[in-house]
Design a protein around this motif. Structure first.
Motif, mmCIF file in Angstrom:
data_model
loop_
_atom_site.group_PDB
_atom_site.id
_atom_site.type_symbol
_atom_site.label_atom_id
_atom_site.label_comp_id
_atom_site.label_asym_id
_atom_site.label_seq_id
_atom_site.Cartn_x
_atom_site.Cartn_y
_atom_site.Cartn_z
ATOM 1 N N GLU A 228 23.409 46.903 -28.931
ATOM 2 C CA GLU A 228 22.525 47.281 -30.042
ATOM 3 C C GLU A 228 21.172 47.807 -29.574
ATOM 4 O OE1 GLU A 228 22.116 43.871 -32.488
ATOM 5 O OE2 GLU A 228 24.247 43.791 -33.031
ATOM 6 N N GLN A 229 20.873 47.655 -28.295
ATOM 7 C CA GLN A 229 19.553 48.046 -27.823
ATOM 8 C C GLN A 229 19.402 49.563 -27.786
ATOM 9 O OE1 GLN A 229 17.412 45.402 -27.678
ATOM 10 N NE2 GLN A 229 19.354 44.637 -28.484
ATOM 11 N N PRO A 230 18.187 50.066 -27.988
ATOM 12 C CA PRO A 230 17.978 51.517 -28.048
ATOM 13 C C PRO A 230 18.225 52.179 -26.704
ATOM 14 C CG PRO A 230 15.873 50.357 -28.004
ATOM 15 C CD PRO A 230 16.931 49.305 -28.188
ATOM 16 N N ASP A 231 18.651 53.444 -26.779
ATOM 17 C CA ASP A 231 18.841 54.267 -25.579
ATOM 18 C C ASP A 231 19.811 53.623 -24.591
ATOM 19 O OD1 ASP A 231 16.885 56.030 -26.605
ATOM 20 O OD2 ASP A 231 15.312 54.770 -25.761
ATOM 21 N N ALA A 232 20.905 53.070 -25.103
ATOM 22 C CA ALA A 232 21.879 52.399 -24.243
ATOM 23 C C ALA A 232 22.980 53.376 -23.859
ATOM 24 C CB ALA A 232 22.468 51.199 -24.973
ATOM 25 N N PRO A 233 22.995 53.884 -22.612
ATOM 26 C CA PRO A 233 23.998 54.876 -22.239
ATOM 27 C C PRO A 233 25.361 54.289 -21.925
ATOM 28 C CG PRO A 233 22.530 54.443 -20.398
ATOM 29 C CD PRO A 233 22.004 53.645 -21.560
ATOM 30 N N VAL A 234 25.401 53.034 -21.410
ATOM 31 C CA VAL A 234 26.675 52.422 -21.042
ATOM 32 C C VAL A 234 26.660 50.959 -21.449
ATOM 33 C CG1 VAL A 234 27.139 53.958 -19.097
ATOM 34 C CG2 VAL A 234 25.819 51.864 -18.732
ATOM 35 N N ALA A 235 27.856 50.402 -21.599
ATOM 36 C CA ALA A 235 27.961 48.984 -21.918
ATOM 37 C C ALA A 235 27.712 48.150 -20.666
ATOM 38 C CB ALA A 235 29.341 48.690 -22.479
ATOM 39 N N PRO A 236 27.258 46.912 -20.814
ATOM 40 C CA PRO A 236 27.070 46.056 -19.636
ATOM 41 C C PRO A 236 28.419 45.732 -19.005
ATOM 42 C CG PRO A 236 26.820 44.777 -21.654
ATOM 43 C CD PRO A 236 26.899 46.215 -22.067
ATOM 44 N N PRO A 237 28.489 45.580 -17.687
ATOM 45 C CA PRO A 237 29.770 45.318 -17.035
ATOM 46 C C PRO A 237 30.307 43.926 -17.344
ATOM 47 C CG PRO A 237 27.976 45.194 -15.454
ATOM 48 C CD PRO A 237 27.379 45.700 -16.728
ATOM 49 N N VAL A 238 31.627 43.855 -17.493
ATOM 50 C CA VAL A 238 32.331 42.592 -17.727
ATOM 51 C C VAL A 238 33.405 42.453 -16.661
ATOM 52 C CG1 VAL A 238 33.781 41.274 -19.314
ATOM 53 C CG2 VAL A 238 31.946 42.720 -20.224
ATOM 54 N N ILE A 239 33.462 41.282 -16.020
ATOM 55 C CA ILE A 239 34.500 40.963 -15.050
ATOM 56 C C ILE A 239 35.376 39.863 -15.633
ATOM 57 C CG2 ILE A 239 34.958 39.826 -12.839
ATOM 58 C CD1 ILE A 239 34.112 42.528 -12.212
ATOM 59 N N ASP A 240 36.688 40.057 -15.602
ATOM 60 C CA ASP A 240 37.619 39.006 -16.008
ATOM 61 C C ASP A 240 38.063 38.267 -14.741
ATOM 62 O OD1 ASP A 240 40.065 37.560 -16.735
ATOM 63 O OD2 ASP A 240 40.016 38.721 -18.590
ATOM 64 N N ALA A 241 38.067 36.936 -14.795
ATOM 65 C CA ALA A 241 38.438 36.141 -13.628
ATOM 66 C C ALA A 241 39.830 36.488 -13.113
ATOM 67 C CB ALA A 241 38.367 34.647 -13.962
ATOM 68 N N HIS A 242 40.729 36.897 -14.010
ATOM 69 C CA HIS A 242 42.078 37.260 -13.572
ATOM 70 C C HIS A 242 42.026 38.460 -12.630
ATOM 71 C CE1 HIS A 242 46.087 39.126 -13.764
ATOM 72 N NE2 HIS A 242 46.530 37.888 -13.941
ATOM 73 N N ASP A 243 41.227 39.457 -12.984
ATOM 74 C CA ASP A 243 41.074 40.627 -12.111
ATOM 75 C C ASP A 243 40.355 40.242 -10.826
ATOM 76 O OD1 ASP A 243 42.250 42.491 -13.952
ATOM 77 O OD2 ASP A 243 40.405 42.375 -15.113
ATOM 78 N N LEU A 244 39.364 39.375 -10.934
ATOM 79 C CA LEU A 244 38.615 38.942 -9.757
ATOM 80 C C LEU A 244 39.547 38.324 -8.724
ATOM 81 C CD1 LEU A 244 35.787 38.438 -8.460
ATOM 82 C CD2 LEU A 244 35.825 36.201 -9.589
ATOM 83 N N ILE A 245 40.538 37.557 -9.196
ATOM 84 C CA ILE A 245 41.452 36.853 -8.297
ATOM 85 C C ILE A 245 42.582 37.751 -7.810
ATOM 86 C CG2 ILE A 245 43.135 34.969 -8.213
ATOM 87 C CD1 ILE A 245 41.193 33.420 -10.094
ATOM 88 N N HIS A 246 43.162 38.546 -8.708
ATOM 89 C CA HIS A 246 44.323 39.359 -8.337
ATOM 90 C C HIS A 246 43.955 40.766 -7.866
ATOM 91 C CE1 HIS A 246 47.431 36.494 -9.443
ATOM 92 N NE2 HIS A 246 46.705 36.180 -10.495
ATOM 93 N N HIS A 247 42.802 41.260 -8.293
ATOM 94 C CA HIS A 247 42.343 42.597 -7.890
ATOM 95 C C HIS A 247 40.862 42.515 -7.532
ATOM 96 C CE1 HIS A 247 46.136 44.030 -9.550
ATOM 97 N NE2 HIS A 247 45.842 43.404 -10.675
ATOM 98 N N PRO A 248 40.523 41.753 -6.493
ATOM 99 C CA PRO A 248 39.109 41.477 -6.198
ATOM 100 C C PRO A 248 38.282 42.718 -5.876
ATOM 101 C CG PRO A 248 40.531 40.754 -4.392
ATOM 102 C CD PRO A 248 41.427 41.088 -5.540
ATOM 103 N N GLU A 249 38.976 43.819 -5.547
ATOM 104 C CA GLU A 249 38.218 45.043 -5.277
ATOM 105 C C GLU A 249 37.449 45.539 -6.500
ATOM 106 O OE1 GLU A 249 42.594 46.281 -5.941
ATOM 107 O OE2 GLU A 249 41.471 44.614 -5.076
ATOM 108 N N VAL A 250 37.722 44.931 -7.665
ATOM 109 C CA VAL A 250 36.984 45.307 -8.872
ATOM 110 C C VAL A 250 35.492 45.022 -8.699
ATOM 111 C CG1 VAL A 250 37.163 43.094 -10.102
ATOM 112 C CG2 VAL A 250 37.074 45.222 -11.405
#
Length: 364
Positions: A228-250
């Motif tokens: 909702e913040q003004p002038d926001a070009p991209v969403a903040p990054p989100v990491i899912d623990a499943h990807d962190l464990i199985h695809h840590p290169e994320v």
């Protein structure tokens, strides 16, 4: 990592400010400590954080619990003294965080902190969550005083139910880590049972601490606030623990978004001589008594046991598929009928927020 100029106090926002101050929003049992281990936060150049990697608001959580402050209690049942005590505990935590942040600025470093979302939300937010009624005066009771260097004005948008002003949140670059509720919530309850077994919390505290955290509502609210913040070009990054464990290169994508050094990222760690993080957590306060050190070390050792015993990523902590109905049978057997159903209900109610957030996560 290149030196990054400080963002101006006005015109930045929590999702997209230059990453001079990085705030990782987590939830208990989401593998957030594993993420910090992989990112190798202590070895990140030009980065400053506490021995805990953050958790500046953990003392307020402990103090308020020790004082018997029940955040689920209706607002009209709080005494003025109780409100003041809670606000003062939040303020002390904020002041400590700002001391570290000032040090980072003075040393031309990037400030990093990890905080559990719930710890930063006002007790009034829990009341609104439970009753559907917004009590603005109750919210005002817990707001902290933030330095004017971030903004002389302080506004509180409807979606911001934390103890901070919008302007203060806007001074941080935020990132998020999440995990499937059917894995996170029972793990959280098991950890609380261990703390109860050694006398760190009472039986009421087991349920209270567990079920107030068993929601992704607070994480999603902060995520949506960023959008909702003004002038926001991209969403903040989100990491899912499943990807962190199985695809840590994320995490390499996360490094790109946060301005961290990918060259120090690690996927294995074999140094048995490295001091245990639980000991670092317990001893970083020079004023702590021997009893307090033992108390915090015991709690930290329970929370960090898997990580401290590992030499790399443990994949069996993240199954590829999860059948919530089948897990219910196991939870009832492990925790008993009543608690098993409560965990199940918390998982089911958390799924819409989890699915919303994981659909927006970084992927390989």
């Amino acid at each position: 990592m290149a030196v990054i100029d400080l963002p101006q106090a006005n015109g930045t926002n929590g999702a997209h400010a230059d990453p001079r101050r990085i705030l990782l929003i987590s939830i208990p049992r989401t593998a957030s400590n594993l993420l910090l281990k992989i990112l190798n936060i202590p070895k990140q150049p030009n980065l400053l954080t506490s021995p805990k990697g953050g958790y500046f608001f953990y003392p307020a959580f402990l103090e308020n619990a020790a004082a018997g402050l029940q955040f689920e209690k209706p607002g009209d049942q709080w005494t003025k003294e109780e409100k003041n005590k809670a606000q003062e505990s939040f303020q002390k935590c904020l002041d400590s965080l700002e001391e570290w942040s000032t040090k980072a600025n003075d040393e031309n470093q990037v400030m990093f902190s990890k905080e559990h979302a719930y710890w930063m939300f006002s007790p009034a937010a829990l009341q609104e969550h439970n009753t559907g009624v917004h009590d603005e005066e109750f919210f005002k009771s817990f707001r902290v005083n933030t330095p004017e260097k971030y903004s002389e004005t302080k506004t509180y948008s409807a979606s911001n139910q934390t103890i901070f002003s919008d302007e203060y949140l806007q001074s941080w670059k935020m990132a998020f880590i999440i995990r499937h509720p059917a894995l996170a919530w029972p793990s959280m309850y098991r950890a609380m049972l261990k703390l109860h077994a050694v006398g760190m919390i009472d039986e009421d505290g087991v349920k209270g601490s567990s079920f107030t955290h068993m929601t992704m509502k607070w994480t999603r609210m902060l995520y949506d606030w960023c959008l909702e913040q003004p002038d926001a070009p991209v969403a903040p990054p989100v990491i899912d623990a499943h990807d962190l464990i199985h695809h840590p290169e994320v995490v390499l994508q996360l490094c790109d978004q946060l301005g961290l050094d990918k060259n120090v990222v690690q996927f294995e760690w074999k140094d048995k001589n490295e001091p245990k993080k639980s000991l670092q957590w317990a001893t970083h306060n020079p004023d702590a008594t021997a009893e307090e050190v033992k108390f915090h070390q015991t709690g930290a050792s329970f929370m960090l046991s898997t990580l401290e015993e590992s030499t790399g990523i443990v994949k069996d902590k993240a199954p590829e598929t999860i059948d919530i109905e089948a897990e219910l049978v196991k939870w009832k057997e492990e925790f008993g009928e009543e608690v098993g159903l409560l965990v199940y209900q918390a998982v089911k109610s958390s799924m819409p927020d989890y699915e919303y957030l994981t659909a927006r996560r970084l992927t390989v």
